[in-house]
Design a protein around this motif. Structure first.
Motif, PDB file in Angstrom:
ATOM      1  N   LEU A 214       0.890  -1.205   0.054  1.00 36.81           N
ATOM      2  CA  LEU A 214       0.019   0.109  -0.188  1.00 36.81           C
ATOM      3  C   LEU A 214       1.050   1.030  -0.044  1.00 36.81           C
ATOM      4  O   LEU A 214       0.579   2.140  -0.649  1.00 36.81           O
ATOM      5  CB  LEU A 214      -0.975  -0.040   1.346  1.00 36.81           C
ATOM      6  CG  LEU A 214      -1.973  -0.830   1.124  1.00 36.81           C
ATOM      7  CD1 LEU A 214      -2.920  -1.221   2.484  1.00 36.81           C
ATOM      8  CD2 LEU A 214      -3.000  -0.927  -0.049  1.00 36.81           C
ATOM      9  N   ALA A 215       1.903   1.253   0.630  1.00 36.53           N
ATOM     10  CA  ALA A 215       2.693   2.394   0.920  1.00 36.53           C
ATOM     11  C   ALA A 215       3.468   2.666  -0.413  1.00 36.53           C
ATOM     12  O   ALA A 215       3.883   3.990  -0.724  1.00 36.53           O
ATOM     13  CB  ALA A 215       3.657   2.017   1.918  1.00 36.53           C
ATOM     14  N   PHE A 216       3.695   1.355  -1.301  1.00 39.64           N
ATOM     15  CA  PHE A 216       4.613   1.711  -2.717  1.00 39.64           C
ATOM     16  C   PHE A 216       3.750   2.728  -3.488  1.00 39.64           C
ATOM     17  O   PHE A 216       4.521   3.608  -4.026  1.00 39.64           O
ATOM     18  CB  PHE A 216       4.762   0.219  -3.228  1.00 39.64           C
ATOM     19  CG  PHE A 216       5.304   0.423  -4.612  1.00 39.64           C
ATOM     20  CD1 PHE A 216       6.778   0.702  -4.661  1.00 39.64           C
ATOM     21  CD2 PHE A 216       4.765   0.422  -5.633  1.00 39.64           C
ATOM     22  CE1 PHE A 216       7.125   0.903  -5.802  1.00 39.64           C
ATOM     23  CE2 PHE A 216       5.192   0.183  -7.001  1.00 39.64           C
ATOM     24  CZ  PHE A 216       6.626   0.634  -6.991  1.00 39.64           C
ATOM     25  N   ILE A 217       2.521   2.601  -3.280  1.00 43.67           N
ATOM     26  CA  ILE A 217       1.572   3.529  -4.193  1.00 43.67           C
ATOM     27  C   ILE A 217       1.596   4.962  -3.434  1.00 43.67           C
ATOM     28  O   ILE A 217       1.548   6.108  -4.569  1.00 43.67           O
ATOM     29  CB  ILE A 217       0.334   3.068  -4.301  1.00 43.67           C
ATOM     30  CG1 ILE A 217       0.246   1.802  -4.819  1.00 43.67           C
ATOM     31  CG2 ILE A 217      -0.759   3.947  -5.211  1.00 43.67           C
ATOM     32  CD1 ILE A 217      -1.080   0.836  -4.785  1.00 43.67           C
ATOM     33  N   ARG A 218       1.621   5.143  -2.277  1.00 38.43           N
ATOM     34  CA  ARG A 218       1.588   6.447  -1.610  1.00 38.43           C
ATOM     35  C   ARG A 218       2.750   7.150  -1.270  1.00 38.43           C
ATOM     36  O   ARG A 218       2.479   8.389  -1.002  1.00 38.43           O
ATOM     37  CB  ARG A 218       0.600   6.336  -0.456  1.00 38.43           C
ATOM     38  CG  ARG A 218      -0.755   5.505  -0.697  1.00 38.43           C
ATOM     39  CD  ARG A 218      -1.642   5.061   0.690  1.00 38.43           C
ATOM     40  NE  ARG A 218      -2.749   4.376   0.504  1.00 38.43           N
ATOM     41  CZ  ARG A 218      -3.435   3.752   1.544  1.00 38.43           C
ATOM     42  NH1 ARG A 218      -3.063   3.997   2.562  1.00 38.43           N
ATOM     43  NH2 ARG A 218      -4.513   3.081   1.064  1.00 38.43           N
ATOM     44  N   THR A 219       3.718   6.788  -1.182  1.00 34.54           N
ATOM     45  CA  THR A 219       4.892   7.374  -0.525  1.00 34.54           C
ATOM     46  C   THR A 219       5.934   7.828  -1.697  1.00 34.54           C
ATOM     47  O   THR A 219       6.405   6.828  -2.506  1.00 34.54           O
ATOM     48  CB  THR A 219       5.595   6.574   0.384  1.00 34.54           C
ATOM     49  OG1 THR A 219       4.727   6.084   1.268  1.00 34.54           O
ATOM     50  CG2 THR A 219       6.672   7.429   1.074  1.00 34.54           C
ATOM     51  N   PRO A 220       6.314   8.774  -1.611  1.00 37.40           N
ATOM     52  CA  PRO A 220       7.640   9.161  -2.806  1.00 37.40           C
ATOM     53  C   PRO A 220       8.561   8.205  -2.571  1.00 37.40           C
ATOM     54  O   PRO A 220       9.019   8.021  -1.387  1.00 37.40           O
ATOM     55  CB  PRO A 220       7.800  10.723  -2.442  1.00 37.40           C
ATOM     56  CG  PRO A 220       6.581  11.050  -1.711  1.00 37.40           C
ATOM     57  CD  PRO A 220       6.171  10.290  -0.967  1.00 37.40           C
ATOM     58  N   GLU A 221       9.180   7.765  -3.597  1.00 34.49           N
ATOM     59  CA  GLU A 221      10.451   6.708  -3.435  1.00 34.49           C
ATOM     60  C   GLU A 221      11.545   7.414  -2.934  1.00 34.49           C
ATOM     61  O   GLU A 221      12.072   6.614  -1.880  1.00 34.49           O
ATOM     62  CB  GLU A 221      10.727   6.296  -5.066  1.00 34.49           C
ATOM     63  CG  GLU A 221      12.086   5.252  -5.103  1.00 34.49           C
ATOM     64  CD  GLU A 221      12.375   5.165  -6.563  1.00 34.49           C
ATOM     65  OE1 GLU A 221      13.558   4.420  -6.742  1.00 34.49           O
ATOM     66  OE2 GLU A 221      11.611   5.478  -7.466  1.00 34.49           O
TER      67      GLU A 221
END
Length: 249
Positions: A214-221
């Motif tokens: 889920l965080a992969f979609i929402r957090t800047p890399e």
């Protein structure tokens, strides 16, 4: 609190965090778990469990990212891994824990520092270089379940992009961990007890993997990457200090 209960709670917390990192970035589970649990257990106790958990994590993540995997690069990388893994498994059964912990800590810190400082390879690696990275990965994976560092450096310093790098690393870990696990079984280093421990720890790991996806979609890399690399550097320094202490007294 009973020491065995405290260790299990610490292990569950570590696996939860490591699962989150793995679910988001496609890497880091072994580096975090081995570095943390090696503070209290010998690598030969930790590595087989981590290998089993890594296989389960890859099977959980791979179906949704299969089409993004850079298979041509993986072929040559995995050729090197196949050569290096038996050497690493031999080291697992024959090298004393303290030097191995020190080596693990130095490798993790160096990799994290290089990536955090923006290390990049501006040209495509040729076949010998790709196989060399795989060879080092195989040795480290068999010896300490940390075959990821050379592969992570290889992908994240190349121009293939974050999504392709993440997908390729998931596929890479699936193959390398199955290979290392097979050698561990053949060498008598993986037991039913390890499988039981992995089954228990798979529960917090699954929760971490789900949250990481889920965080992969929402957090800047870039934000995620800097935080994880800083954590790895701090953890590796802690491992290094604890492991080097007997040699300094």
């Amino acid at each position: 609190m009973n020491e065995s209960i405290a260790l299990m709670l610490f292990s569950c917390a570590t696996v939860l965090v490591a699962g989150y990192v793995r679910g988001y970035g496609g890497f880091g589970f072994s580096m975090i778990t081995v570095a943390a649990l090696s503070l209290f257990c010998a690598p030969a106790q930790v590595v087989p469990v981590v290998l089993l958990l890594e296989v389960a994590a890859s099977l959980f993540l791979l179906p949704g990212i299969w089409r993004l995997v850079a298979w041509p690069l993986l072929r040559w990388l995995l050729t090197g891994v196949a050569v290096g893994t038996p050497v690493g498994v031999w080291m697992l059964g024959n090298v004393s824990p303290a030097p191995m912990k020190i080596a693990v800590a130095v490798i993790i810190f160096t990799l994290a520092l290089m990536l955090r400082q923006g290390f990049e390879v501006n040209r495509r690696l040729k076949r010998p270089g790709t196989m060399a990275a795989g060879l080092v990965s195989g040795v480290l994976n068999g010896a300490a379940a940390i075959g990821g560092p050379p592969a992570i450096l290889f992908f994240f310093s190349s121009p293939v992009g974050a999504a392709v790098s993440r997908a390729s690393l998931v596929a890479f870990f699936l193959v390398t961990d199955i290979l290392a696990g097979g050698f561990c079984v053949a060498a008598g280093l993986m037991t039913v007890g390890h499988a039981r421990q992995a089954a228990i720890l798979a529960i917090p790991m699954a929760a971490g993997l789900f949250l990481g996806k889920l965080a992969f979609i929402r957090t800047p890399e870039t934000v995620f990457k800097k935080r994880v690399l800083l954590y790895l550097m701090m953890l590796s320094l802690l491992t290094l200090v604890r492991s080097a202490k007997p040699f300094l007294t």
